[in-house]
Write a protein that holds these residues in place. Structure first.
Motif, mmCIF file in Angstrom:
data_model
loop_
_atom_site.group_PDB
_atom_site.id
_atom_site.type_symbol
_atom_site.label_atom_id
_atom_site.label_comp_id
_atom_site.label_asym_id
_atom_site.label_seq_id
_atom_site.Cartn_x
_atom_site.Cartn_y
_atom_site.Cartn_z
ATOM 1 N N ASP A 100 0.805 -1.226 0.000
ATOM 2 C CA ASP A 100 0.000 0.000 0.000
ATOM 3 C C ASP A 100 0.836 1.272 0.000
ATOM 4 O O ASP A 100 0.418 2.295 -0.554
ATOM 5 N N TRP A 101 2.013 1.248 0.618
ATOM 6 C CA TRP A 101 2.807 2.468 0.733
ATOM 7 C C TRP A 101 3.230 3.025 -0.624
ATOM 8 O O TRP A 101 3.510 4.220 -0.758
ATOM 9 N N LEU A 102 3.242 2.159 -1.652
ATOM 10 C CA LEU A 102 3.657 2.601 -2.984
ATOM 11 C C LEU A 102 2.723 3.652 -3.569
ATOM 12 O O LEU A 102 3.123 4.441 -4.430
ATOM 13 N N ARG A 103 1.481 3.662 -3.117
ATOM 14 C CA ARG A 103 0.525 4.626 -3.666
ATOM 15 C C ARG A 103 0.972 6.065 -3.444
ATOM 16 O O ARG A 103 0.588 6.966 -4.191
ATOM 17 N N LYS A 104 1.773 6.289 -2.407
ATOM 18 C CA LYS A 104 2.268 7.635 -2.117
ATOM 19 C C LYS A 104 3.476 8.005 -2.975
ATOM 20 O O LYS A 104 3.906 9.155 -2.965
ATOM 21 N N VAL A 105 4.009 7.030 -3.692
ATOM 22 C CA VAL A 105 5.291 7.212 -4.369
ATOM 23 C C VAL A 105 5.170 7.223 -5.885
ATOM 24 O O VAL A 105 5.745 8.090 -6.554
ATOM 25 N N ILE A 106 4.449 6.266 -6.437
ATOM 26 C CA ILE A 106 4.457 6.109 -7.894
ATOM 27 C C ILE A 106 3.747 7.288 -8.565
ATOM 28 O O ILE A 106 2.792 7.834 -8.027
ATOM 29 N N PRO A 107 4.211 7.683 -9.757
ATOM 30 C CA PRO A 107 3.668 8.877 -10.425
ATOM 31 C C PRO A 107 2.429 8.610 -11.270
ATOM 32 O O PRO A 107 2.039 9.455 -12.081
ATOM 33 N N VAL A 108 1.829 7.441 -11.099
ATOM 34 C CA VAL A 108 0.652 7.045 -11.874
ATOM 35 C C VAL A 108 -0.402 6.493 -10.917
ATOM 36 O O VAL A 108 -0.096 6.177 -9.762
ATOM 37 N N PRO A 109 -1.655 6.345 -11.368
ATOM 38 C CA PRO A 109 -2.732 5.970 -10.440
ATOM 39 C C PRO A 109 -2.640 4.567 -9.861
ATOM 40 O O PRO A 109 -3.132 4.323 -8.759
ATOM 41 N N ASP A 110 -2.035 3.609 -10.592
ATOM 42 C CA ASP A 110 -2.032 2.231 -10.113
ATOM 43 C C ASP A 110 -0.870 1.464 -10.742
ATOM 44 O O ASP A 110 -0.158 1.969 -11.615
ATOM 45 N N ILE A 111 -0.696 0.220 -10.294
ATOM 46 C CA ILE A 111 0.422 -0.598 -10.751
ATOM 47 C C ILE A 111 0.307 -0.932 -12.239
ATOM 48 O O ILE A 111 1.312 -1.007 -12.950
ATOM 49 N N GLU A 112 -0.905 -1.128 -12.730
ATOM 50 C CA GLU A 112 -1.063 -1.419 -14.157
ATOM 51 C C GLU A 112 -0.514 -0.275 -15.008
ATOM 52 O O GLU A 112 0.189 -0.497 -15.995
ATOM 53 N N LYS A 113 -0.823 0.958 -14.615
ATOM 54 C CA LYS A 113 -0.280 2.110 -15.336
ATOM 55 C C LYS A 113 1.237 2.178 -15.183
ATOM 56 O O LYS A 113 1.952 2.576 -16.107
ATOM 57 N N LEU A 114 1.732 1.790 -14.007
ATOM 58 C CA LEU A 114 3.174 1.793 -13.782
ATOM 59 C C LEU A 114 3.873 0.829 -14.735
ATOM 60 O O LEU A 114 4.937 1.132 -15.282
ATOM 61 N N GLU A 115 3.278 -0.331 -14.940
ATOM 62 C CA GLU A 115 3.854 -1.300 -15.871
ATOM 63 C C GLU A 115 3.866 -0.753 -17.296
ATOM 64 O O GLU A 115 4.782 -1.027 -18.074
ATOM 65 N N ILE A 116 2.870 0.042 -17.630
ATOM 66 C CA ILE A 116 2.816 0.638 -18.968
ATOM 67 C C ILE A 116 3.931 1.659 -19.154
ATOM 68 O O ILE A 116 4.645 1.641 -20.158
ATOM 69 N N VAL A 117 4.109 2.561 -18.175
ATOM 70 C CA VAL A 117 5.102 3.624 -18.364
ATOM 71 C C VAL A 117 6.525 3.106 -18.260
ATOM 72 O O VAL A 117 7.454 3.714 -18.817
ATOM 73 N N LEU A 247 -0.399 14.806 -28.884
ATOM 74 C CA LEU A 247 0.396 13.662 -28.443
ATOM 75 C C LEU A 247 0.488 13.631 -26.919
ATOM 76 O O LEU A 247 0.355 12.575 -26.294
ATOM 77 N N LEU A 248 0.716 14.788 -26.315
ATOM 78 C CA LEU A 248 0.828 14.857 -24.858
ATOM 79 C C LEU A 248 -0.484 14.464 -24.187
ATOM 80 O O LEU A 248 -0.486 13.749 -23.174
ATOM 81 N N LYS A 249 -1.588 14.930 -24.732
ATOM 82 C CA LYS A 249 -2.893 14.560 -24.165
ATOM 83 C C LYS A 249 -3.110 13.057 -24.264
ATOM 84 O O LYS A 249 -3.649 12.432 -23.337
ATOM 85 N N GLY A 250 -2.688 12.465 -25.374
ATOM 86 C CA GLY A 250 -2.828 11.026 -25.532
ATOM 87 C C GLY A 250 -1.987 10.254 -24.533
ATOM 88 O O GLY A 250 -2.446 9.281 -23.927
ATOM 89 N N VAL A 251 -0.740 10.697 -24.340
ATOM 90 C CA VAL A 251 0.139 10.053 -23.358
ATOM 91 C C VAL A 251 -0.439 10.205 -21.952
ATOM 92 O O VAL A 251 -0.442 9.264 -21.154
ATOM 93 N N GLY A 252 -0.946 11.401 -21.648
ATOM 94 C CA GLY A 252 -1.540 11.629 -20.333
ATOM 95 C C GLY A 252 -2.756 10.758 -20.093
ATOM 96 O O GLY A 252 -2.931 10.183 -19.008
ATOM 97 N N LYS A 253 -3.605 10.635 -21.096
ATOM 98 C CA LYS A 253 -4.799 9.789 -20.975
ATOM 99 C C LYS A 253 -4.419 8.329 -20.775
ATOM 100 O O LYS A 253 -5.041 7.605 -19.983
ATOM 101 N N LEU A 254 -3.386 7.891 -21.475
ATOM 102 C CA LEU A 254 -2.949 6.501 -21.394
ATOM 103 C C LEU A 254 -2.336 6.171 -20.037
ATOM 104 O O LEU A 254 -2.534 5.075 -19.504
ATOM 105 N N THR A 255 -1.595 7.115 -19.458
ATOM 106 C CA THR A 255 -0.793 6.812 -18.269
ATOM 107 C C THR A 255 -1.337 7.391 -16.969
ATOM 108 O O THR A 255 -1.046 6.863 -15.895
ATOM 109 N N GLY A 256 -2.072 8.507 -17.049
ATOM 110 C CA GLY A 256 -2.483 9.194 -15.826
ATOM 111 C C GLY A 256 -1.312 9.765 -15.052
ATOM 112 O O GLY A 256 -1.401 10.006 -13.846
ATOM 113 N N PHE A 257 -0.223 10.035 -15.729
ATOM 114 C CA PHE A 257 1.041 10.424 -15.095
ATOM 115 C C PHE A 257 0.929 11.783 -14.409
ATOM 116 O O PHE A 257 0.265 12.697 -14.898
ATOM 117 N N SER A 258 1.627 11.913 -13.267
ATOM 118 C CA SER A 258 1.765 13.190 -12.571
ATOM 119 C C SER A 258 3.243 13.473 -12.338
ATOM 120 O O SER A 258 3.967 12.607 -11.834
#
Length: 383
Positions: A100-117, A247-258
């Motif tokens: 659970d502590w990873l939620r405070k660290v990773i720059p994306v909403p969830d682990i699936e998005k993390l695997e994508i980026v 392109l940036l909007k597409g990447v943002g939509k795909l990843t949810g990156f912050s």
């Protein structure tokens, strides 16, 4: 909402020695932030005067992650924003998907998005699904499959490892003989992505995302790279590319990156479309040049931390802008030494127009760079 005098707490955690990250603390400081760094010793970023406090970890990525976890457990409410500085750590985080502590660290909403980026394979696969403008690619698990798709795509083509930075693990292949050679070089570590080669000018975009929304960015052509066109850029030309926003909007939509990231792209010489090459889910080298394109990354971060209404900063490059050509330090110096064109070092004399990327205001960082440059030059010239 915080008032304009609030001091925000930023945590940077990094394992690899990233040149680009070493310049970011100044941008953070301009946002009225105090920066804590968790990293192994002697990385470039540890020398920056804009780091407020340091937590030194062993040169072991597992222990770096353990130190981060312990620190956050003891300081669970301290930090307003966490920046992960390299893909190696992101890869380690994917192995800890149930913590659970990873939620405070990773720059994306969830682990699936993390695997994508963090995977060139997954990112390109998912980008193709949502019809982002990206060269055709296919993941291959054998030399036979690689040759099969090479026949379909045609030479030249590009092969890539799943995770790499600064052009490492990427090859432009011009023949079947080269294909087999590079396949065996890379296959020892990973499956291979084979991708259509697009002829055109390569570029990069520095960007700050807030929950998948690009709110500040600027773009530039990579005019000279080291050691090749797939490597780190040494000289850039800032340009005005309105179409990059899609392109940036597409990447943002795909990843949810912050946070701070970057995309690499190519301007196709055949159809003049900008095509996405890859997404870099960590800080890249040139945010401090944003003012040339009239964008301010410190302001973008500040507005995000204060939870202000999002104000999109689109780049604007006035006609005949004098400063559009940039030499990057120390990348350009490394290239000069590598090419043995020592006379070109004169462009890095302080206060010359060509040397404006020298970190003269960050003496510890500058001295560390110069010491490394001396060692690099000695090793190259003695051969």
């Amino acid at each position: 909402m915080s008032n304009s005098n609030s001091i925000f707490q930023i945590l940077i955690v990094v394992f690899d020695d990233m040149i680009g990250l070493s310049r970011l603390p100044k941008t953070l400081k301009k946002s009225n932030c105090e920066v804590t760094l968790i990293s192994p010793p002697d990385l470039l970023v540890t020398k920056s005067k804009y780091i407020s406090s340091r937590i030194v970890t062993p040169k072991d990525i597992t222990k770096t992650v353990e130190t981060l976890k312990e620190h956050l457990n003891e300081n669970s409410q301290k930090y307003d924003f966490v920046i992960v500085g390299d893909e190696s750590l992101l890869g380690e985080f994917t192995k800890l998907r149930n913590e659970d502590w990873l939620r405070k660290v990773i720059p994306v909403p969830d682990i699936e998005k993390l695997e994508i980026v963090n995977s060139k394979f997954r990112f390109i696969e998912e980008a193709q699904k949502i019809n982002l403008m990206i060269p055709f690619a296919h993941l291959c698990k054998s030399l036979k499959e690689v040759k099969e798709y090479a026949t379909k795509i045609g030479f030249p083509l590009v092969i890539k490892e799943e995770v790499s930075t600064c052009g490492q693990g990427v090859r432009i292949v011009k023949s079947e003989e080269e294909l087999e050679k590079f396949y065996y070089q890379l296959k020892a570590r990973t499956d291979i992505l084979i991708q259509e080669f697009v002829d055109g000018r390569v570029g990069t975009t520095e960007v700050f995302f807030n929950k998948g929304v690009p709110i500040c960015w600027f773009s530039s052509f990579s005019l000279v790279c080291l050691p090749s066109v797939t490597g780190m850029s040494c000289m850039r030309e800032i340009g005005d590319f309105p179409e990059i926003e899609n392109l940036l909007k597409g990447v943002g939509k795909l990843t949810g990156f912050s946070g701070f990231g970057g995309i690499d792209w190519i301007l196709d010489s055949k159809d003049t479309y900008l095509k996405l090459i890859e997404f870099n889910p960590r800080p890249t080298p040139a945010y401090h040049f944003g003012e040339i394109a009239e964008v301010n990354f410190s302001k973008a971060l500040r507005q995000t931390l204060e939870k202000q209404e999002t104000q999109i900063q689109r780049p604007y490059l006035p006609p005949r802008t004098k400063d559009r050509f940039l030499y990057l330090f120390p990348q350009d110096v490394h290239r000069i030494l590598n090419d043995r064109k020592i006379i070109k070092l004169f462009r890095w004399i302080p206060f010359k127009k060509t040397s404006k990327d020298l970190p003269l205001d960050d003496l510890g960082l500058l001295i560390t760079h110069l010491w490394r440059i001396l060692k690099l030059g000695y090793n190259i010239l003695k051969k």
